[in-house]
Write a protein that holds these residues in place. Structure first.
Motif, short mmCIF file in Angstrom:
data_model
loop_
_atom_site.label_atom_id
_atom_site.label_comp_id
_atom_site.label_asym_id
_atom_site.label_seq_id
_atom_site.Cartn_x
_atom_site.Cartn_y
_atom_site.Cartn_z
N ASN A 1 0.79 -1.23 0.00
CA ASN A 1 0.00 0.00 0.00
C ASN A 1 0.83 1.28 0.00
O ASN A 1 0.30 2.35 -0.26
CB ASN A 1 -0.92 0.03 1.22
N MET B 1 -3.91 -0.64 6.06
CA MET B 1 -5.05 0.00 6.71
C MET B 1 -5.75 -1.08 7.50
O MET B 1 -6.25 -2.05 6.93
CB MET B 1 -6.00 0.57 5.67
N GLN C 1 -8.58 -2.47 10.29
CA GLN C 1 -9.95 -2.15 10.70
C GLN C 1 -10.00 -1.76 12.17
O GLN C 1 -9.36 -2.38 13.02
CB GLN C 1 -10.83 -3.35 10.47
N TYR D 1 -10.82 2.83 9.82
CA TYR D 1 -9.50 2.21 9.68
C TYR D 1 -8.41 3.09 10.29
O TYR D 1 -8.61 4.28 10.53
CB TYR D 1 -9.17 2.01 8.20
N GLN E 1 -5.81 -11.53 8.69
CA GLN E 1 -6.76 -10.70 7.95
C GLN E 1 -6.53 -10.85 6.46
O GLN E 1 -5.51 -11.35 6.01
CB GLN E 1 -6.58 -9.23 8.34
N GLU E 2 -7.48 -10.41 5.69
CA GLU E 2 -7.26 -10.25 4.27
C GLU E 2 -8.05 -9.04 3.80
O GLU E 2 -9.00 -8.62 4.46
CB GLU E 2 -7.60 -11.51 3.49
N TYR E 3 -7.63 -8.52 2.69
CA TYR E 3 -8.17 -7.24 2.26
C TYR E 3 -8.60 -7.31 0.80
O TYR E 3 -7.95 -7.94 -0.02
CB TYR E 3 -7.09 -6.14 2.38
N LEU E 4 -9.68 -6.63 0.52
CA LEU E 4 -10.12 -6.48 -0.86
C LEU E 4 -10.07 -5.00 -1.21
O LEU E 4 -10.52 -4.16 -0.43
CB LEU E 4 -11.54 -6.98 -1.04
N THR E 5 -9.53 -4.70 -2.35
CA THR E 5 -9.45 -3.31 -2.78
C THR E 5 -10.15 -3.19 -4.12
O THR E 5 -9.85 -3.93 -5.05
CB THR E 5 -7.98 -2.89 -2.93
N ASP E 6 -11.10 -2.27 -4.19
CA ASP E 6 -11.84 -2.06 -5.44
C ASP E 6 -11.12 -1.05 -6.31
O ASP E 6 -10.90 0.09 -5.90
CB ASP E 6 -13.25 -1.54 -5.14
N GLU F 1 -11.64 -6.40 -8.15
CA GLU F 1 -11.32 -6.57 -6.73
C GLU F 1 -9.93 -7.17 -6.63
O GLU F 1 -9.65 -8.23 -7.22
CB GLU F 1 -12.35 -7.45 -6.05
N SER G 1 1.01 2.42 -8.02
CA SER G 1 0.98 1.55 -6.86
C SER G 1 0.93 0.09 -7.26
O SER G 1 0.47 -0.27 -8.34
CB SER G 1 -0.25 1.86 -6.01
N TYR H 1 -2.31 -1.41 -8.49
CA TYR H 1 -2.85 -0.90 -9.75
C TYR H 1 -2.18 -1.55 -10.96
O TYR H 1 -2.46 -1.18 -12.10
CB TYR H 1 -2.67 0.62 -9.84
#
Lengths: 1053, 640
Positions: free
Chosen positions: A181, A750, A752, A761, A809-814, A819, A1028, A1031
């Motif tokens: 990130n 980030m 939660q 966050y 944890q795991e993260y989803l980024t739109d 995703e 990034s 992306y």
């Protein structure tokens, strides 16, 4: 932590030990070597060749027979041979008393040279680290240095072109992905000064990136060196690699003047074909029939579907406009550059003045850059020198939005705009006018009107001034400081004009309609002020066979970044500035100050030129670090990160025992271990802070927006590497290879917050990631016959990135409908979505599967004929998020480049190929053009859409609003992004006729982006949607690099 | 790290940092776009105002939550199939989806934590013009915090109580978990010492008086006492509730103005079939002059969080239940007219000349009714009038200095209105055993004149002391407790309206809208099963006392039911119905005798006509009344 303590302890010990050793060495005995220098092909003697000894002051010159004698202090000494028109060579003595040295034409690339290091220039063979130079800076047409790096070091730096707009450059990744990130771009050090790479700065022009490196004209650059390891003196900024860029300085007292000019043409890009007027009309009528509440008779009454040519509206809706012709053009680029180099005993200087102009391949886009630079080195006294750097760049651009945007992006509009419409409006009686039409009834803007009416400017200038006083304390000690002030200002203006842009609803955050937007104006001012100082005490000593270079330094940097954005809507037809707009005003901004202090020390020790050791360490403090970091230590009231590194090299080829292996010219083993950091933490993230709000648009207020995290700290990368440099057969074949293994800990994530904090966050350090990979490059002098020379070079890189820990944890980024999954065990940036298995041909087939979706209101709807057959991974009969799996990985299996150069006399032909294999691309552009969910024109692929029971096809039916989610993020849009590209072919000729006042004229021509072999259906597989990590591999439909042709000349006076 | 290493590093650093006083000072940064906590000292009155504005902005998302969670979970409003699945879950009291946004409490705590910051940091000793200028904001922050905690309790029956702001990530576990009953006592203890503090006011914002954004502390206390009284049937708490409401009524001179009553047009022949111009609906319209709305949350269409209630109503995602409409239809409209100047005539119910209007006329102001579109009948008119548009001139930022006209629209969500307070007051005094006083609130309007009228409020609901004057005449001295003493402006007395009169005409004259005569237990004309007349017990017997007490209980229960109905008639769809239902259900559980009902909540909810039928039995478990909290999954959008 244990490892860190170990390293720290021993590094400190080594530093002091080396200092002690260097002072206690006694000069050893000397030997005399004799030799002969000759042309490698003709064996003719080379006269006046200069021979020096690495790390020692001895030197000699060949006589007319090519013979020389020289003293050395060691049987393992390295002779450096330089001669006019020839390539440099380094010859290991290996106990010999007589050596024969073959020299090759300088038409070949140099294998041995002086490389920029963190402590001045050093011979490449004397480095225990992998420092890679970009060769061939001289005759080149890339407008920005990151493109040079991307092209020149394809296998060692993974470069991805940001877009085809002039000067936006490339995203660069060195040794895998070292962050998720935070900033993953390299640290750029220009003339010793760290530049803010503004990796996450956003332009108000979609798809545009204001590349700071574009402020430097490549013609001003003396050297570009990529440091992949051994860079711990840049501690918390170094984990993504360091790129040293040095601009030209005065070389000697002979005044030289270089003039360069080139001119080029840029072709229109290859684009995704779209439906023609009649095809679109058919599609449209079909689509309209799927809108709830719209009757067939109502559809048939629509003007654009009525083929009665007597109707006044007929002519308006029966054109066949190729909207690409309205948008694209043949672009052009021109560049002129003057460089003056010279001086006298008092001072040496280099002055340059350059101009670059570009008319883009998209109409109304252009760019003008003026840059000047003045570097000087003044000898004020025997003990005092003063370096002086001043640079000024002014860039002005006209821009339009790029990428997928149905309102203001010309490239996208040219695809979705109805081809049966005209750019011009019609009278009610059906006569065409010369007035551009406004946005159409399908909600699509008129690209021609946007070309005509948009006012989208960007003005930028950068000014920097640097002074570098150097105090020579004695023959061993020098104290110097590099102070630099730079100001980078950008002003952007944007107008989406009423005459051209299709109106649209302005929605609130929760999706309710706030009103209609007919036009809007934005403006953004950005100001980046940087103050930098790097002071160091250097110590160097050569005694006997030992050489030591050590330094102790202190670095301070302050960046003040301010951005102010304002936007207003509905200013009317004559709106040109935000003050004209009355509705929905938005004011945003940032004002971030970051400060950074680093204390560093390093020592390079070489014994007999064959045992090489480099140790370095730095301790960094930053305003972005929390006050209670768990890493590092506390001193002087603040927290410091500690970053040591050690690298060692063994130049085996210099050993006496290698005498018998005469075919081996160079053999060096390298190994290193380093700890570096990444301080790309979002500014103020460690603080509790309040942001301002406007309550009811009137009353200013503060709301708590971030919780303090005093433990917030840098990401830390622990990297070990081993490398091998090998050159054989009289340096005809050389290979360099590196293996590396790194682990990045304390990833910036980030995280939660529990609901009872009232916030979502916070930024924290969590998780680990590993990168394992190798890089290799090879160079072969294939042919060296008389005046014909042919050489080939190739490079390959591979990395395996894996997230090894995320604390459960795991993260989803739109991002653009995709995703992106961040999950333990996966690589960073993988695509997470639905798998598909074709399209249901019949209702019976669909009913047999019985798959369904849950509607927002809680009811279920079954998939039917013509719908996409999604794979029910979870197996509950419902297609929902439980069925998502990893469907693609943007990280390549391997990548790199290869090139060849054929020189026949003064004529040389070179070609550069780049490639990438095994990377996936999310074709967002195609996902929009094959969605079949709205009234926009679609790609020709939609001609095969499902329309009738029993039809076998891979394109689902078109349904307004896509109620079944057929166009959702799935493997339908994931494509193999492997490619092989002829990046450039260049022909140059050095004119043999030289008037007296000239020292050389070279003319050249080149073709860039010549051809690409790929299965990718988008316009260019070399694509990413941002800098990034997350992306990468996303094709947002930005203008690709297009084929271009250049002719140029270089004149030296 | 051992001493050697540390001292070596100190040496290295020391060479270049001798001039430094402290590195931390060198690394100190500020921003003029963010306010760092270390710089937000709350040192000035402006800091206080900015912080209060911040709190009000954070309240905005709670407006919709208040309405939806307060109504969908009760009997007057339901969802349709057009509503999203999350709201439908609430309607069916069946929460299965983990990401249901209504199970997320973050927005509540955003208010609470910002309030905590103010409460913890505000300098209450600041004196401006001899006033402790900050104290009112300190108390306002406490009151908003209390309201928010109370809403959390009513929503989830689980709150995390913390009264120091959470500023650091390391502080997030410093809280105490409580249920609704526990937090009520904590909040009462927190607010009671400050009950007389002045109301906070940030002046007029875009045409709307900001004073209405602050819930008066006495009303908050009244609600808390009333709720606790309902839970434990404590007379003391009922009295405190009545006292708090009355003190607030007297402080702000609240009275129910009969101007807002709605009704039917009559001539000397009776009803004409026409409705009087919309009067009652006007009290829902936000304007400077509307004194009915006391506390509200204001949402802007551009700035901050925009309310979705309007859109949800318009698209029929939420509709009134048939139950709620039946409440209106079941009422009797009582119209008084004069056939001659002297002879009054009364018209009720079926005497009306047309069938267009039946029952309580508020129905026609509160709901949209057009004959063309039956769906429109289901729309809630109240919501449509809550929009408030303000146009004003702003100076252009251009050099020419010209001004521009800007308009902003606001959506007002009333949290409390005057009639709501009167109804809760009636509830409190009824709980104290004064059904006639409570009835007066509904039927006659609360005024000193009506309280003094023994036919309206009999003496046994007052404190009467009989004395004999010097002439030997017995004097009746009436002493009213403070919660029965109004300080209305003199002009208001004649305009005071009963709540029921707002939609049912001249209810004060209605001979059917009275407390039923439960004293037939004492009548001699009644016969027992064997045909013998029932004997009157002697007044001083225990039996007599028991019967009187039972009659009184019957009266109280009767009035209680009227109040429950009146809450529906007067305040339906406004967000308070679950709160009302909660109080009444708890009250019926807390009393003894024949009116005790352990499942009033279930009984009411089982009658709710909706696309889901609820089983009364499930509500015997009080936990089922509330929304289960959910710690939702992570879905980070667009960070890079």
């Amino acid at each position: 932590m244990k490892g860190k303590k170990f390293s720290l302890k021993y590094l400190i010990s080594v530093f002091f030990t080396l200092s002690f050793l260097a002072n206690t060495f006694a000069a050893g005995d000397t030997l005399t070597i004799s030799g002969n220098v000759r042309n490698a092909y003709s064996k003719a003697p080379v006269a006046a060749a200069q021979i020096t000894v690495a790390n020692h002051p001895f030197s000699s010159t060949t006589d007319e027979n090519g013979n020389f004698n020289i003293k050395v202090t060691s049987t393992s000494a390295i002779l450096i041979v330089k001669a006019f028109d020839y390539q440099e060579r380094e010859i290991a003595v290996r106990g010999r008393k007589d050596v024969t040295i073959n020299l090759y034409s300088n038409k070949f690339s140099n294998l041995f040279d002086d490389k920029a290091t963190l402590n001045g220039e050093k011979r490449s063979s004397q480095l225990p680290t992998s420092n890679r130079n970009v060769a061939n800076l001289d005759v080149a047409q890339p407008l920005t240095v990151d493109d040079l790096i991307s092209n020149g070091l394809g296998g060692e730096v993974r470069g991805i072109s940001r877009s085809g707009q002039a000067g936006v450059g490339s995203s660069l990744f060195i040794r895998g992905l070292n962050s998720i990130n935070a900033n993953a771009q390299p640290l750029y050090v220009i003339d010793g000064v760290i530049w803010n790479n503004l990796f996450d700065a956003e332009s108000i022009h979609k798809g545009f990136y204001s590349n700071p490196l574009f402020d430097i004209d490549p013609s001003d650059i003396e050297s570009v060196t990529v440091l992949k390891d051994g860079n711990s003196i840049y501690g918390s900024k170094a984990s993504n690699g360091v790129i040293l860029i040095n601009t030209k300085r005065g070389k000697d007292m002979t005044t030289t003047i270089d003039l360069k000019a080139f001119y080029g043409w840029n072709e229109k890009p290859k684009t995704i074909p779209v439906m023609g007027a009649d095809q679109y009309r058919t599609y449209l009528s079909e689509m309209l029939g799927t809108i709830e509440g719209v009757s067939v008779s109502a559809v048939e009454r629509l003007d654009f579907l009525n083929n009665d040519s007597n109707r006044p509206s007929y002519s308006k809706y029966h054109n066949n406009t190729d909207w690409e012709d309205e948008v694209y053009q043949t672009g052009s680029t021109q560049n002129y550059h003057l460089n003056v180099n010279g001086g006298d005993e008092k001072a040496l200087y280099n002055f340059s003045l350059g101009y670059t102009g570009n008319d883009g391949a998209i109409k109304s886009i252009d760019m003008n850059r003026i840059n000047t630079r003045f570097n000087a080195d003044i000898n004020l006294a025997s003990w005092l020198k003063l370096g002086w750097n001043v640079g000024f760049t002014n860039i002005q651009r006209y821009l339009l939005d790029d990428g997928v945007d149905e309102r203001t992006s010309l490239t996208y509009l040219s695809k979705i705009k109805a081809p049966f419409l005209s750019p011009y409006s019609y009278t009610t009686t059906g006569l065409i006018t010369q007035v551009y039409d406004s946005g159409d009834e399908f909600g699509v803007s008129n690209p021609s009107a946007l070309v005509e009416n948009s006012i989208n400017k960007m003005k930028q200038y950068r000014f920097n001034i640097g002074v570098n006083p150097q105090f020579i304390l004695n023959k061993n000690f020098k104290l110097e400081t590099m102070f630099d002030y730079s100001l980078n200002k950008t002003k952007e203006d944007f107008l989406a004009p009423r005459n051209g842009m299709a109106p649209y609803y302005h929605l609130s955050e929760n999706g309710t309609t706030l009103g209609v937007i007919y036009d809007y104006v934005s403006s953004q001012a950005m100001r980046d002020l940087a103050i930098f100082d790097d002071s160091r005490l250097t110590y160097s000593n050569k005694a006997g066979n030992s050489t030591i270079d050590a330094y102790l330094g202190w670095r301070y940097m302050m960046n003040q970044y301010e951005a102010d954005f304002i936007q207003g809507h509905n200013g009317g037809e004559n709106a040109t500035k935000v003050g004209d707009a009355t509705d929905f005003r938005t004011i945003l901004g940032a004002n971030n100050t970051t400060k950074y202090i680093s204390t560093y020390a390093a020592a390079d020790y070489a014994y007999a030129g064959k045992y090489l050791l480099s140790v370095a360490a730095s301790m960094d403090a930053s305003s972005n670090f929390g006050s209670k970091t768990e890493g590092g230590f506390k001193l002087f009231g603040t927290n410091w990160g500690f970053f040591p590194s050690v690298n060692a090299g063994w130049l085996i080829s210099a050993e006496e025992f290698m005498q018998s292996a005469s075919f081996i010219n160079l053999l060096k083993l390298r190994a290193g271990y380093s700890v570096t950091g990444n301080d790309g933490i979002q500014n103020y993230a460690q603080n509790a802070y309040f942001t301002s709000i406007q309550f009811l648009g009137k009353l200013n207020g503060y709301v708590l927006s971030n919780l303090a995290n005093p433990k917030l700290q840098w990401e830390t990368t622990y990297r070990s590497s081993v490398g091998l440099d090998l050159s054989i057969f009289d340096d005809r074949l050389s290979v360099s290879a590196d293996l590396y293994d790194s682990k990045t800990k304390d990833l910036l994530m980030m995280k939660q917050l529990p609901e009872h904090t009232g916030l979502d966050y916070y930024w924290g350090n969590d998780g680990e990631m590993s990168n394992k990979g190798f890089e290799a490059s090879a160079y072969v002098k294939v042919l060296n016959v008389n005046k014909v020379r042919f050489d080939v070079s190739a490079s390959i890189g591979k990395y395996k990135n894996e997230i090894t820990n995320l604390s459960g944890q795991e993260y989803l980024t739109d991002i653009y409908g995709a995703e992106i999954l961040t999950r333990k065990g996966s690589a960073a940036g993988v695509f997470y979505g639905y798998k598909t298995d074709g399209v249901y041909s019949t209702s019976q087939e669909a009913a047999a599967d019985g798959l369904k979706i849950l509607e927002q209101n809680g009811s279920f709807t079954n998939f039917g004929a013509g719908d996409v057959k999604f794979v029910d991974v979870y197996g509950d009969g419902i297609i929902n998020e439980k069925d998502k799996v990893i469907i693609g990985d943007p990280n390549p299996d391997f990548y790199g480049s290869f090139s060849g150069k054929l020189a026949i006399g003064n004529l040389s032909l070179s070609a550069l190929f780049t490639y990438s294999y095994g990377n996936d691309i999310y074709n967002y552009n195609r996902a929009m053009l094959e969605a079949g969910s709205n009234l926009h024109n679609q790609s020709s692929a939609m001609l095969t859409r499902w329309t009738a029971e029993g039809q076998q096809t891979s394109s689902p039916k078109a349904m307004y609003g896509d109620p079944m989610g057929n166009s959702r993020f799935s493997d339908r849009w994931i494509e193999d992004g492997s490619y092989l590209k002829i990046k450039s072919i260049q022909l140059s000729y050095e004119l043999p006729v030289k008037p007296k006042f000239l020292t050389g004229i070279t003319v050249w021509g080149s073709c860039n982006n010549v051809w690409t072999w790929t299965k990718y259906t988008g316009t260019d597989p070399e694509v990413s949607a941002g800098n990034s990590v997350l992306y990468q591999g996303i094709d947002n439909g930005l203008l690709p690099s297009t084929r271009s042709y250049y002719v140029g000349v270089k004149i030296s006076l | 790290m051992n001493k050697f290493i540390k001292s070596s590093l100190a040496l290295l650093t020391g060479l270049f940092s001798l001039t430094m006083v402290s590195c931390s000072d060198m690394l100190d940064t500020d921003s003029n776009k963010l306010l760092l906590e270390k710089d937000h000292g709350m040192g000035s009155i402006n800091d206080t105002l900015y912080s209060m504005a911040g709190i009000l902005s954070k309240l905005q998302p709670l407006a919709d939550r208040y309405v939806l969670q307060g109504e969908i979970r009760a009997d007057l409003m339901s969802t349709t199939e057009k509503a999203d699945v999350y709201l439908q879950e609430m309607n069916s009291y069946n929460y299965s989806l983990p990401d249901n946004p209504y199970r997320n409490t973050k927005d509540y705590y955003a208010v609470i934590n910002n309030c905590n910051y103010v409460i913890h940091n505000i300098d209450t000793t600041t004196v401006i013009s001899n006033n402790m200028a900050n104290r009112r904001y300190y108390v306002a922050a406490k009151t908003i915090r209390a309201w928010t905690y109370f809403q959390l309790g009513l929503g989830y029956n689980n709150v995390k109580w913390y009264d120091k702001p959470i500023i650091e990530v390391g502080d997030i576990n410093n809280y105490t978990e409580m249920d609704l009953e526990s937090i009520i006592s904590v909040l009462i203890a927190d607010l009671a010492p400050h009950k007389d503090e002045n109301q906070a006011d940030l002046g007029e914002i875009s045409g709307y008086p900001s004073v209405k954004s602050f819930y008066p502390i006495k009303l908050m206390l009244g609600d808390l006492y009333l709720t606790r009284a309902s839970i434990n049937n404590s007379k003391g708490d009922y009295e405190m509730a009545a006292t708090m409401y009355m003190e607030q009524i007297n402080k702000q001179y609240y009275y129910l103005d009969n101007d807002y009553n709605c009704g039917l047009v009559m001539n000397k022949l009776g009803f004409t079939g026409a409705k009087k111009p919309n009067n009652w609906i006007n009290l829902h319209k936000p304007s400077r002059n509307n004194n009915e709305i006391i506390g509200s949350i204001v949402n802007s269409d551009v700035y901050g969080y925009q309310s979705q209630i309007y859109a949800m109503n318009d698209s029929l995602e939420i509709i009134p239940t048939p139950n709620s409409i039946k409440y209106f239809d079941d009422q009797v409209y009582y119209g008084e007219m004069y056939v001659t100047d002297e002879v009054p005539a009364y018209y009720v119910g079926y005497y009306r000349t047309t069938g267009d209007y039946t029952g309580d006329i508020r129905k026609y102001d509160g709901l949209i009714s057009t004959k063309e579109d039956k769906d429109d009948y289901k729309k809630i008119h109240k919501y449509t009038v809550r929009l408030f548009t303000e146009s004003y001139e702003v100076e252009s930022d251009e050099e020419d200095g010209e001004s521009e006209k800007v308009s902003n629209s606001y959506f007002i969500c009333p949290i409390t209105r005057q009639s709501m307070i009167y109804l809760r007051y009636a509830e409190a005094v009824n709980g104290l055993g004064k059904p006639n006083l409570a009835m007066a609130v509904l039927k006659h309007g609360l005024s000193n004149t009506n309280i003094a009228d023994k036919s309206i409020v009999p003496n046994h609901e007052k404190e009467v002391v009989y004395t004999t004057d010097e002439n030997g005449v017995i004097q009746e001295n009436i002493y009213l407790p403070s919660y029965m003493q109004l300080s209305l402006p003199s002009f208001a007395d004649g305009y005071v309206s009963g709540v029921h009169m707002r939609g049912c005409g001249d209810a004060d004259k209605d001979t059917t809208y009275v407390i039923k005569d439960f004293t037939h237990y004492l009548a001699t004309e009644d016969l027992d099963a064997e045909g013998n007349p029932i004997m009157i017990p002697a007044p001083n017997t225990a039996e007599y006392s028991n019967i009187i007490a039972e009659c009184k209980d019957d009266s109280i229960a009767y009035v209680n039911n009227l109040i429950f109905v009146e809450h529906a008639l007067e305040t339906s769809y406004e967000g308070n119905r679950f709160f009302d239902l909660y109080r009444f259900a708890k009250r019926y559980k807390s009393i003894s005798g024949k009116h005790r009902n352990d499942n009033f909540f279930g009984d009411v909810m089982a009658t709710k006509v909706s696309n889901v039928t609820l089983n009364a039995g499930m509500f015997l478990d009080e936990n089922k009344w509330f929304i289960p909290e959910d710690n939702k999954m992570i879905n980070v959008e667009d960070f890079k």
